[in-house]
Write a protein that holds these residues in place. Structure first.
Motif, PDB file in Angstrom:
ATOM      1  N   LEU A   4       6.434  -0.182  -0.598  1.00 29.51           N
ATOM      2  CA  LEU A   4       7.397   0.304   0.385  1.00 29.51           C
ATOM      3  C   LEU A   4       7.364  -0.512   1.682  1.00 29.51           C
ATOM      4  O   LEU A   4       7.682   0.000   2.753  1.00 29.51           O
ATOM      5  CB  LEU A   4       7.153   1.788   0.687  1.00 29.51           C
ATOM      6  N   ASP A   5       6.950  -1.759   1.562  1.00 30.63           N
ATOM      7  CA  ASP A   5       6.935  -2.702   2.686  1.00 30.63           C
ATOM      8  C   ASP A   5       6.077  -2.231   3.851  1.00 30.63           C
ATOM      9  O   ASP A   5       6.334  -2.586   4.998  1.00 30.63           O
ATOM     10  CB  ASP A   5       8.371  -2.978   3.166  1.00 30.63           C
ATOM     11  N   ARG A   6       5.039  -1.431   3.561  1.00 33.68           N
ATOM     12  CA  ARG A   6       4.166  -0.990   4.646  1.00 33.68           C
ATOM     13  C   ARG A   6       2.746  -0.673   4.198  1.00 33.68           C
ATOM     14  O   ARG A   6       1.831  -0.675   5.004  1.00 33.68           O
ATOM     15  CB  ARG A   6       4.746   0.232   5.366  1.00 33.68           C
ATOM     16  N   TYR A   7       2.532  -0.380   2.897  1.00 28.16           N
ATOM     17  CA  TYR A   7       1.208   0.002   2.417  1.00 28.16           C
ATOM     18  C   TYR A   7       0.609  -1.155   1.615  1.00 28.16           C
ATOM     19  O   TYR A   7       1.201  -1.597   0.623  1.00 28.16           O
ATOM     20  CB  TYR A   7       1.281   1.256   1.540  1.00 28.16           C
ATOM     21  N   THR A   8      -0.556  -1.641   2.023  1.00 22.67           N
ATOM     22  CA  THR A   8      -1.233  -2.735   1.344  1.00 22.67           C
ATOM     23  C   THR A   8      -2.445  -2.196   0.593  1.00 22.67           C
ATOM     24  O   THR A   8      -3.331  -1.585   1.197  1.00 22.67           O
ATOM     25  CB  THR A   8      -1.692  -3.813   2.342  1.00 22.67           C
ATOM     26  N   ILE A   9      -2.485  -2.440  -0.716  1.00 19.88           N
ATOM     27  CA  ILE A   9      -3.590  -1.970  -1.537  1.00 19.88           C
ATOM     28  C   ILE A   9      -4.869  -2.714  -1.149  1.00 19.88           C
ATOM     29  O   ILE A   9      -4.882  -3.946  -1.048  1.00 19.88           O
ATOM     30  CB  ILE A   9      -3.297  -2.187  -3.037  1.00 19.88           C
ATOM     31  N   ILE A  10      -5.948  -1.969  -0.939  1.00 25.23           N
ATOM     32  CA  ILE A  10      -7.245  -2.572  -0.620  1.00 25.23           C
ATOM     33  C   ILE A  10      -8.099  -2.664  -1.872  1.00 25.23           C
ATOM     34  O   ILE A  10      -8.573  -3.734  -2.238  1.00 25.23           O
ATOM     35  CB  ILE A  10      -7.976  -1.750   0.461  1.00 25.23           C
ATOM     36  N   ASP A  11      -8.327  -1.549  -2.563  1.00 26.02           N
ATOM     37  CA  ASP A  11      -9.101  -1.568  -3.794  1.00 26.02           C
ATOM     38  C   ASP A  11      -8.878  -0.268  -4.559  1.00 26.02           C
ATOM     39  O   ASP A  11      -8.307   0.683  -4.048  1.00 26.02           O
ATOM     40  CB  ASP A  11     -10.593  -1.786  -3.518  1.00 26.02           C
ATOM     41  N   GLY A  17      -7.053  12.296 -14.766  1.00 19.79           N
ATOM     42  CA  GLY A  17      -6.440  12.480 -16.071  1.00 19.79           C
ATOM     43  C   GLY A  17      -5.087  11.837 -16.198  1.00 19.79           C
ATOM     44  O   GLY A  17      -4.719  11.338 -17.256  1.00 19.79           O
ATOM     45  N   MET A  18      -4.303  11.831 -15.102  1.00 16.32           N
ATOM     46  CA  MET A  18      -2.945  11.299 -15.198  1.00 16.32           C
ATOM     47  C   MET A  18      -2.660  10.171 -14.223  1.00 16.32           C
ATOM     48  O   MET A  18      -1.564   9.633 -14.235  1.00 16.32           O
ATOM     49  CB  MET A  18      -1.930  12.427 -14.987  1.00 16.32           C
ATOM     50  N   ALA A  19      -3.603   9.785 -13.377  1.00 17.99           N
ATOM     51  CA  ALA A  19      -3.296   8.791 -12.356  1.00 17.99           C
ATOM     52  C   ALA A  19      -4.506   7.948 -12.009  1.00 17.99           C
ATOM     53  O   ALA A  19      -5.654   8.367 -12.202  1.00 17.99           O
ATOM     54  CB  ALA A  19      -2.768   9.487 -11.100  1.00 17.99           C
ATOM     55  N   SER A  20      -4.239   6.741 -11.516  1.00 20.77           N
ATOM     56  CA  SER A  20      -5.259   5.871 -10.940  1.00 20.77           C
ATOM     57  C   SER A  20      -5.172   5.994  -9.424  1.00 20.77           C
ATOM     58  O   SER A  20      -4.085   6.124  -8.873  1.00 20.77           O
ATOM     59  CB  SER A  20      -5.045   4.423 -11.374  1.00 20.77           C
ATOM     60  N   ILE A  21      -6.325   5.934  -8.757  1.00 19.73           N
ATOM     61  CA  ILE A  21      -6.396   6.176  -7.320  1.00 19.73           C
ATOM     62  C   ILE A  21      -6.807   4.896  -6.603  1.00 19.73           C
ATOM     63  O   ILE A  21      -7.760   4.226  -7.011  1.00 19.73           O
ATOM     64  CB  ILE A  21      -7.404   7.293  -6.990  1.00 19.73           C
ATOM     65  N   TYR A  22      -6.090   4.562  -5.543  1.00 24.07           N
ATOM     66  CA  TYR A  22      -6.361   3.353  -4.777  1.00 24.07           C
ATOM     67  C   TYR A  22      -6.476   3.688  -3.292  1.00 24.07           C
ATOM     68  O   TYR A  22      -5.899   4.657  -2.809  1.00 24.07           O
ATOM     69  CB  TYR A  22      -5.242   2.323  -4.961  1.00 24.07           C
ATOM     70  N   ARG A  23      -7.238   2.848  -2.604  1.00 23.40           N
ATOM     71  CA  ARG A  23      -7.303   2.908  -1.138  1.00 23.40           C
ATOM     72  C   ARG A  23      -6.353   1.845  -0.603  1.00 23.40           C
ATOM     73  O   ARG A  23      -6.328   0.716  -1.100  1.00 23.40           O
ATOM     74  CB  ARG A  23      -8.737   2.650  -0.675  1.00 23.40           C
ATOM     75  N   ALA A  24      -5.578   2.200   0.403  1.00 18.41           N
ATOM     76  CA  ALA A  24      -4.581   1.275   0.935  1.00 18.41           C
ATOM     77  C   ALA A  24      -4.513   1.406   2.448  1.00 18.41           C
ATOM     78  O   ALA A  24      -5.038   2.354   3.036  1.00 18.41           O
ATOM     79  CB  ALA A  24      -3.206   1.541   0.317  1.00 18.41           C
ATOM     80  N   MET A  25      -3.847   0.427   3.064  1.00 18.31           N
ATOM     81  CA  MET A  25      -3.696   0.408   4.518  1.00 18.31           C
ATOM     82  C   MET A  25      -2.243   0.627   4.889  1.00 18.31           C
ATOM     83  O   MET A  25      -1.362  -0.065   4.386  1.00 18.31           O
ATOM     84  CB  MET A  25      -4.175  -0.945   5.073  1.00 18.31           C
ATOM     85  N   LYS A  36      -1.819   7.208  -5.201  1.00 17.53           N
ATOM     86  CA  LYS A  36      -2.011   7.796  -6.518  1.00 17.53           C
ATOM     87  C   LYS A  36      -0.904   7.285  -7.430  1.00 17.53           C
ATOM     88  O   LYS A  36       0.271   7.588  -7.228  1.00 17.53           O
ATOM     89  CB  LYS A  36      -1.973   9.327  -6.422  1.00 17.53           C
ATOM     90  N   LEU A  37      -1.269   6.478  -8.438  1.00 19.79           N
ATOM     91  CA  LEU A  37      -0.301   5.817  -9.313  1.00 19.79           C
ATOM     92  C   LEU A  37      -0.386   6.416 -10.709  1.00 19.79           C
ATOM     93  O   LEU A  37      -1.470   6.497 -11.302  1.00 19.79           O
ATOM     94  CB  LEU A  37      -0.576   4.315  -9.369  1.00 19.79           C
ATOM     95  N   LEU A  38       0.752   6.828 -11.258  1.00 16.98           N
ATOM     96  CA  LEU A  38       0.775   7.447 -12.578  1.00 16.98           C
ATOM     97  C   LEU A  38       0.253   6.481 -13.636  1.00 16.98           C
ATOM     98  O   LEU A  38       0.629   5.312 -13.670  1.00 16.98           O
ATOM     99  CB  LEU A  38       2.200   7.877 -12.935  1.00 16.98           C
TER     100      LEU A  38
END
Length: 489
Positions: A4-11, A17-25, A36-38
């Motif tokens: 969305l042109d504002r959130y940068t994935i860090i790790d 069960g249904m999603a992968s979780i990432y830390r972002a800036m 939280k990505l499906l």
């Protein structure tokens, strides 16, 4: 990756069960957020062929975002944004980032909660559940791993998360079908069809250890379903273990649906729970929804009276945040970085004085978290991991946990991997330098034993291979502060 042109994935920090979780800036507001990505398949299913299961998770994932946007309780996870990946179309949610762990982790590491801690947590979670019920939203998956904590000063504030299988209608009728289960996963689909006004999906999901009898039977679900789960969570906190445990959890399904005999017997075996508290819990854990408490707050009020009397729980947060046992306090002679193994086990260490220099040899298994003070006023947290290279060789991975890393002439990055000596700067999310680190793999020591030799200001430090087959020295910006990580591969 930017979203969305504002959130940068860090790790990546985990998966459910249904999603992968990432830390972002969030670059616009300069804050860390959670993405939280499906997932493309239901965890534990091992196949993407279950189209109905994936459609169910997809529908529940979209509904979770809408559900969270309607809830304003301070103890409910806050959602900030929502979108889709450009190439695959997979949806993602942006929510607040909570770094205090979850209730399951805290109970496993610290043991059972005392009466005041239990009441303080339940008061806030019951309030969050009560607001959801006012909006005719049934959570349906309340369990310790879905109660997260935010650090608020010296306290941990509990927040109810993961509304992924919540339902926005309190009326649900079962249609008999063949039940299926995702092998190895905690979240399993049952063969029951939702016949509600909004037709969310053709598959219902539940967590076997924390599901109510009506979920197991595929019958009508309402607010009492969440009250049953709150009762299970209360037992977990007070006893330090779930009431339904062991490998054959599914073997308890029939008894849990049939009546209260199993629950009564299991509760009677938990010596840490008093008789008045046991009676309050038995009402919440009745196999028959109509016999349970009418609301989450009435359940909490009844339980609180048995735990701490009529006085309210400790405001304004759940309970004091106890630093991990592996933390090392500051010395008056020099600032000592805090060390913490990822598994929260104190890492063995020994100090060696070499003239003006002082080396700390720390035994690690695979990963170690470190915290060092920054001249900017905030601590720098990072992780050092040993990675295999070839044969007996290895490299290290240095990952910023609340910052970026930049080598000379390079760009800030979440992590670097290296097998040669070097140095780098820690960079804040606002692109300020927070400190520096240098590392050395030493030289091969002469002699029969072998090992590594590290050149320090006060002399040479020899780490024999009998003590560590892999070792690396970290220099953390202080002439008197050298940490040598020792690992037996």
């Amino acid at each position: 990756m930017r979203l969305l042109d504002r959130y940068t994935i860090i790790d990546r920090i985990g998966s459910g069960g249904m999603a992968s979780i990432y830390r972002a800036m969030d670059e616009r507001l300069d804050r860390v957020v959670c993405v939280k990505l499906l997932r493309l398949e239901l965890e534990g299913s091992g196949s993407t062929s279950g189209r109905s299961v994936y459609q169910a998770t997809y529908s529940h994932f979209l509904q979770e975002a809408l559900t969270l946007s309607r809830l304003m309780h301070p103890n409910t996870l806050r959602i900030y944004d929502f979108g889709y990946l450009a190439q695959s179309g997979r949806p993602f949610q942006i929510s607040e980032f909570l770094d205090g762990g979850n209730l399951e982790q805290h109970v496993r590491s610290r043991g059972a909660c005392d009466a005041e801690e239990t009441a303080a947590i339940l008061e806030r979670i019951s309030g969050a559940v009560g607001e959801a019920h006012q909006h005719r939203i049934i959570h349906r998956d309340i369990k310790p791993s879905n109660i997260l904590f935010a650090r608020v000063g010296d306290y941990l504030m509990p927040k109810l998360a993961d509304f992924g299988i919540a339902h926005s209608s309190v009326v649900k009728r079962a249609k008999v079908g063949r039940s299926t289960h995702a092998r190895g996963g905690d979240l399993v689909p049952g063969g029951f069809e939702d016949e509600t006004s909004d037709q969310v999906s053709a598959v219902t999901l539940f967590s076997p250890r924390w599901a109510s009898p009506e979920q197991l039977a595929g019958s009508t679900q309402g607010p009492e379903t969440d009250i049953y789960a709150l009762g299970l969570v209360a037992v977990y906190m007070l006893a330090g273990r779930p009431i339904f445990e062991g490998n054959d959890v599914r073997g308890t399904f029939a008894d849990r649906i049939r009546g209260d005999e199993l629950v009564t017997r299991l509760l009677s075996q938990m010596d840490t729970i008093s008789e008045p508290t046991r009676k309050a819990l038995l009402k919440a854990l009745s196999a028959f929804p109509e016999k349970r408490y009418r609301s989450s707050l009435s359940f909490f009020d009844a339980l609180r009276r048995t735990l701490i009397g009529a006085r309210p729980a400790r405001p304004p947060a759940a309970f004091p945040w106890k630093k991990p046992r592996a933390d090392i306090t500051m010395s008056v002679e020099f600032q000592v970085p805090a060390l913490q193994e990822v598994a929260n086990v104190p890492p063995p260490e020994r100090a060696v004085d070499l003239g003006k220099a002082r080396a700390r040899l720390v035994d690690v298994d695979e990963k170690l978290d470190l915290t060092i003070p920054s001249p900017k006023g905030s601590d720098v947290r990072f992780r050092v991991s040993f990675l295999p290279l070839h044969e007996r060789s290895f490299r290290i991975n240095i990952k910023g946990l609340n910052c970026f890393i930049r080598t000379s002439g390079g760009r800030p990055t979440p992590a670097i991997a290296t097998d040669s000596d070097g140095a780098a700067h820690f960079i804040s999310t606002g692109w300020e330098e927070l400190g520096e680190i240098a590392w050395s793999f030493g030289q091969v020591a002469s002699g029969v034993d072998g090992g590594r030799v590290f050149r320090l200001d006060g002399g040479d430090m020899v780490v024999p291979s009998s003590q560590a087959t892999q070792s690396v020295a970290l220099f953390l910006g202080s002439e008197r502060d050298v940490i040598i990580l020792c690992r037996k591969s």
